[in-house]
Enzyme design. Structure first.
Site, PDB file in Angstrom:
ATOM      1  N   ASN A   1      -8.115  -0.320  13.590  1.00 19.00           N
ATOM      2  CA  ASN A   1      -9.538  -0.443  13.237  1.00 19.00           C
ATOM      3  C   ASN A   1      -9.805  -1.713  12.425  1.00 19.00           C
ATOM      4  OD1 ASN A   1      -8.382   0.140  10.800  1.00 19.00           O
ATOM      5  ND2 ASN A   1      -9.557   1.985  10.379  1.00 19.00           N
ATOM      6  N   ASP A  23       0.837  -1.207   0.000  1.00 20.25           N
ATOM      7  CA  ASP A  23       0.000   0.000   0.000  1.00 20.25           C
ATOM      8  C   ASP A  23       0.870   1.255   0.000  1.00 20.25           C
ATOM      9  OD1 ASP A  23       0.972  -0.203   2.580  1.00 20.25           O
ATOM     10  OD2 ASP A  23      -0.975  -0.454   3.528  1.00 20.25           O
TER      11      ASP A  23
HETATM   12  C1  GLP Z   1      -0.605   1.212   8.202  1.00 26.48           C
HETATM   13  C2  GLP Z   1      -0.116   0.446   6.975  1.00 26.48           C
HETATM   14  C3  GLP Z   1      -0.445  -1.003   7.100  1.00 26.48           C
HETATM   15  C4  GLP Z   1       0.111  -1.488   8.432  1.00 26.48           C
HETATM   16  C5  GLP Z   1      -0.688  -0.870   9.548  1.00 26.48           C
HETATM   17  C6  GLP Z   1      -0.232  -1.237  10.945  1.00 26.48           C
HETATM   18  O1  GLP Z   1      -1.868   1.682   8.013  1.00 26.48           O
HETATM   19  N1  GLP Z   1      -0.715   0.959   5.787  1.00 26.48           N
HETATM   20  O2  GLP Z   1       0.114  -1.729   6.013  1.00 26.48           O
HETATM   21  O3  GLP Z   1       0.060  -2.875   8.482  1.00 26.48           O
HETATM   22  O4  GLP Z   1      -0.629   0.521   9.430  1.00 26.48           O
HETATM   23  O5  GLP Z   1       0.843  -0.412  11.333  1.00 26.48           O
HETATM   24  P1  GLP Z   1       1.670  -0.580  12.669  1.00 26.48           P
HETATM   25  O6  GLP Z   1       2.440  -1.832  12.505  1.00 26.48           O
HETATM   26  O7  GLP Z   1       2.568   0.626  12.744  1.00 26.48           O
HETATM   27  O8  GLP Z   1       0.704  -0.630  13.783  1.00 26.48           O
END
Ligand code: GLP
Length: 255
Positions: A149, A80
């Protein structure tokens, strides 16, 4: 090698492995990733960004320094991307992957497939990624993180979800993510692979760490499937493994 604290068969066919802490989880995840190399001729990995997999990618990088030939055939697809950050901004998912995966694992740029965020071209860009994956997929191993979420990539909760790569309006919670905390204007949109593309991966590894993920992890483990909680669609996948740490799981181990 540290052993997992507990293993459960989650609802459906999902496996859950709980590790003492993030370090143990990351070591195990790195082993899972490197085991894949050498098995396939031209493996395709799709990799999430965010704070959860940072240590995992570092552990894989130390393996890459020892046996670089294993990494030569690997192709990496970006999961993404934030839309609207200036080119070269360190908060982009591309910059993250360049710094933590592509360079340290020794992946050549032509084997790194990423979203371009040129203004005004997001629909064409998503179509390009969709077509590329249709020709070159499916993904062999998809490493995911869990949004608070319940989002996967940028597939945000909603009445419907999109199967293929698309542009998404980001939720307020997602816009508050640490990756873009420095940005003066928070991205309102993101680009992401769609749920069908993720679910077509041969194997999925979902990494969950920290107390702030306890609520979504437990919701996932309830086993109900809803587009209002995109991670729950992983219950439809035959080979999803969750690695989480004790902080994320909570105190009760269930057995
Ligand atoms: C972001 C990314 C995701 C990721 C998620 C969790 O939104 N687009 O690909 O998996 O957050 O992030 P974190 O690991 O910092 O909690």
């Amino acid at each position: 090698m540290r052993r997992g604290l507990a293993t459960f068969r989650g609802p459906g066919r999902m496996d859950l492995k709980i590790w003492e802490d993030r370090e143990a989880m990351s070591m195990a995840a790195a082993r899972c990733i490197t085991r894949y190399l050498g098995r396939e001729k031209r493996p395709l990995f799709c990799l999430a960004t965010g704070s959860t997999p940072v240590r995992t990618y570092e552990r894989v990088a130390s393996q890459a320094r020892k046996s670089s030939e294993l990494f030569d055939p690997l192709r990496v697809l970006q999961l993404d991307e934030w839309l609207g950050l200036p080119a070269g901004d360190p908060g982009t998912c591309e910059a993250y992957l360049q710094q933590r995966v592509i360079r340290p694992w020794g992946i050549s740029q032509r084997r790194f497939v990423r979203f371009s965020t040129a203004p005004g071209q997001s629909d064409a860009e998503c179509k390009r990624i969709e077509d590329w994956l249709a020709r070159n997929g499916p993904i062999d191993l998809c490493v995911l993180g869990l949004g608070r979420n319940g989002h996967l990539g940028f597939n945000e909760p909603g009445k419907t979800l999109c199967p293929v790569a698309h542009r998404v309006r980001l939720s307020e919670e997602t816009r508050a993510h640490k990756m873009v905390s420095h940005a003066s204007v928070k991205p309102a949109y993101g680009l992401t692979l769609g749920m069908a593309e993720i679910l077509q991966a041969r194997q999925i590894l979902l990494l969950i760490s920290g107390a702030d993920k306890r609520k979504p992890l437990h919701r996932l483990l309830r086993g109900e499937i809803s587009t209002e909680f995109p991670a729950s669609l992983l219950h439809l996948h035959a080979r999803t493994t969750i690695y989480c740490d004790r902080e994320a799981f909570g105190r009760e181990m269930g057995n």
